[in-house]
Write an enzyme that holds these catalytic residues in place. Structure first.
Site, mmCIF file in Angstrom:
data_model
loop_
_atom_site.group_PDB
_atom_site.id
_atom_site.type_symbol
_atom_site.label_atom_id
_atom_site.label_comp_id
_atom_site.label_asym_id
_atom_site.label_seq_id
_atom_site.Cartn_x
_atom_site.Cartn_y
_atom_site.Cartn_z
ATOM 1 N N THR A 9 0.827 -1.244 0.031
ATOM 2 C CA THR A 9 0.192 -0.189 -0.010
ATOM 3 C C THR A 9 0.975 1.300 -0.015
ATOM 4 O O THR A 9 0.514 2.223 -0.231
ATOM 5 C CB THR A 9 -0.853 -0.123 1.395
ATOM 6 O OG1 THR A 9 -0.246 -0.218 2.456
ATOM 7 C CG2 THR A 9 -1.889 -1.174 1.047
ATOM 8 N N TYR A 68 12.941 -21.184 4.382
ATOM 9 C CA TYR A 68 11.452 -21.088 4.348
ATOM 10 C C TYR A 68 11.406 -20.586 2.425
ATOM 11 O O TYR A 68 12.172 -19.882 2.030
ATOM 12 C CB TYR A 68 11.422 -19.703 4.880
ATOM 13 C CG TYR A 68 9.709 -19.242 4.801
ATOM 14 C CD1 TYR A 68 8.900 -19.292 5.973
ATOM 15 C CD2 TYR A 68 9.100 -18.524 3.692
ATOM 16 C CE1 TYR A 68 7.577 -18.897 6.036
ATOM 17 C CE2 TYR A 68 7.833 -18.134 4.044
ATOM 18 C CZ TYR A 68 7.129 -18.143 4.949
ATOM 19 O OH TYR A 68 5.661 -17.758 5.062
ATOM 20 N N GLY A 72 9.192 -13.403 1.683
ATOM 21 C CA GLY A 72 9.061 -12.016 1.297
ATOM 22 C C GLY A 72 10.400 -11.185 1.773
ATOM 23 O O GLY A 72 10.982 -11.455 2.935
ATOM 24 N N ASP A 74 10.820 -8.076 2.281
ATOM 25 C CA ASP A 74 10.532 -7.170 3.599
ATOM 26 C C ASP A 74 10.759 -8.095 4.833
ATOM 27 O O ASP A 74 11.278 -7.266 5.902
ATOM 28 C CB ASP A 74 9.234 -6.664 3.430
ATOM 29 C CG ASP A 74 7.954 -7.592 3.189
ATOM 30 O OD1 ASP A 74 8.110 -8.688 3.023
ATOM 31 O OD2 ASP A 74 6.830 -7.342 3.482
ATOM 32 N N ASP A 89 6.190 -7.641 11.993
ATOM 33 C CA ASP A 89 5.893 -6.360 11.128
ATOM 34 C C ASP A 89 4.415 -6.185 10.932
ATOM 35 O O ASP A 89 3.715 -7.221 10.236
ATOM 36 C CB ASP A 89 6.582 -6.705 9.699
ATOM 37 C CG ASP A 89 6.642 -5.412 8.836
ATOM 38 O OD1 ASP A 89 5.982 -4.268 9.505
ATOM 39 O OD2 ASP A 89 7.124 -5.585 7.741
ATOM 40 N N SER A 92 -0.150 -4.050 6.321
ATOM 41 C CA SER A 92 -1.387 -4.325 5.871
ATOM 42 C C SER A 92 -1.631 -5.888 6.231
ATOM 43 O O SER A 92 -2.697 -6.603 6.364
ATOM 44 C CB SER A 92 -1.655 -4.340 4.138
ATOM 45 O OG SER A 92 -0.275 -4.500 3.704
#
Lengths: 207, 207
Positions: A9, A68, A72, A74, A89, A92
């Protein structure tokens, strides 16, 4: 050093100590004027970023120990400066990752707080509420707003607590500071992802 | 005796031992041919139901001990035959209510499982997955589908477990049987709400 963290976002920038952010819609019109080290989890933007040589994708430069699949970038960045602890974290989505001796043990995902609210609204107009951020976990709720708030916040709290044992908790993201308040010992670091990005830059590039 | 439980997405009927259900869209065209004792939580249908004298609203006939404001009549009905225990109705939302000595101690609400899935999809196309119903709670997830499934199912599990202490657990609703499987001692009763409705009818009407 200009760092840019592109999410679902928002795109956030850190230029030395200065932070600013913009919506993804705004970011679509953004043109960099200097070398910009970025991470991106937004599949729609990948092509656009590749076309401008001032954008440098940091993703390949994280030397991160995990089994994993497709973690991601991030989440990798948020964990990258943590040797032992649980990294939350809360944006969203809420991602939770567990690190021990600089090894990623795994992690899980919950909807973000805003997303829980939207779920309730779409289930029934009777469940359309702001959540009560002062909710008491020690008494069963006696009205809808508290029933929703207890459901959301306590289920998130219990699952994070369950994964933490005696590990340190590190929170980041828009709702990170709020969620950190539910725990006695928790660190909120707005710039956790940028710290990880900076470490990757310093390990790999001569600036 | 014809009983009808009208929810946010479905209207369910019990006629003696025979069960059937229809979508709310179908129910809009349904005309009763006999006396139908109903409960309804769908604000859009209230007017329509009032117009037909064959529809008898059971809501005023539950003699239920609670201080909870505006407790949904479906939750009251689900709890109405339980003296001690935790009642979980897992439908489009998951409602959890705690009963002790026939007194309602309070309750809370979580999104339904389908609603969690929709949340993830609307956060990012990368989070669009069916959930893994075989998820292992004892190992941290190592791929997205498991990270989402662990987040959803274990957070629901922990919050229900936390509220139950040593109380009996009663599950109902579309996902009730599935969620009951996470607990060692849990009862799944598809007709829990109808049992409560029947009790209210028997206490108040000469049939």
């Amino acid at each position: 050093m200009l760092l840019c963290d592109i999410g679902n976002t928002t795109a956030s920038f850190l230029n030395e100590q200065k932070f600013h952010s913009m919506s993804i819609e705004q970011f679509l019109h953004y043109e960099p004027t200097q070398k910009t080290f970025y991470i991106n989890v937004n599949p729609n933007l990948e092509q656009r970023l590749k076309q401008n040589p001032l954008f440098i994708n940091l993703a390949p430069y994280f030397n991160f120990d995990t089994i994993y699949s497709n973690l991601g970038v991030d989440r990798i960045a948020a964990c990258y400066t943590i040797e032992d602890g649980v990294v939350v974290d809360a944006g969203s989505a809420i991602t939770v990752d567990i690190i021990s001796n600089s090894i990623h043990l795994g992690g899980f995902i919950l909807p973000g707080i805003e997303s829980y609210k939207k779920s309730f609204t779409s289930i029934s107009s009777r469940l359309k509420y702001e959540l009560n951020t002062q909710i008491n976990f020690d008494a069963f709720p006696q009205r809808t707003i508290d029933a929703l708030s207890y459901g959301v916040f306590k289920s998130i709290y219990l699952l994070i607590k369950d994964s933490a044992y005696d590990k340190k908790l590190y929170f980041t993201g828009g709702d990170g500071q709020f969620l950190a308040n539910f725990f006695d010992y928790a660190i909120y670091d707005k710039f956790l992802i940028f710290r990880g990005m900076k470490k990757a830059v310093c390990e790999n590039f001569i600036l």
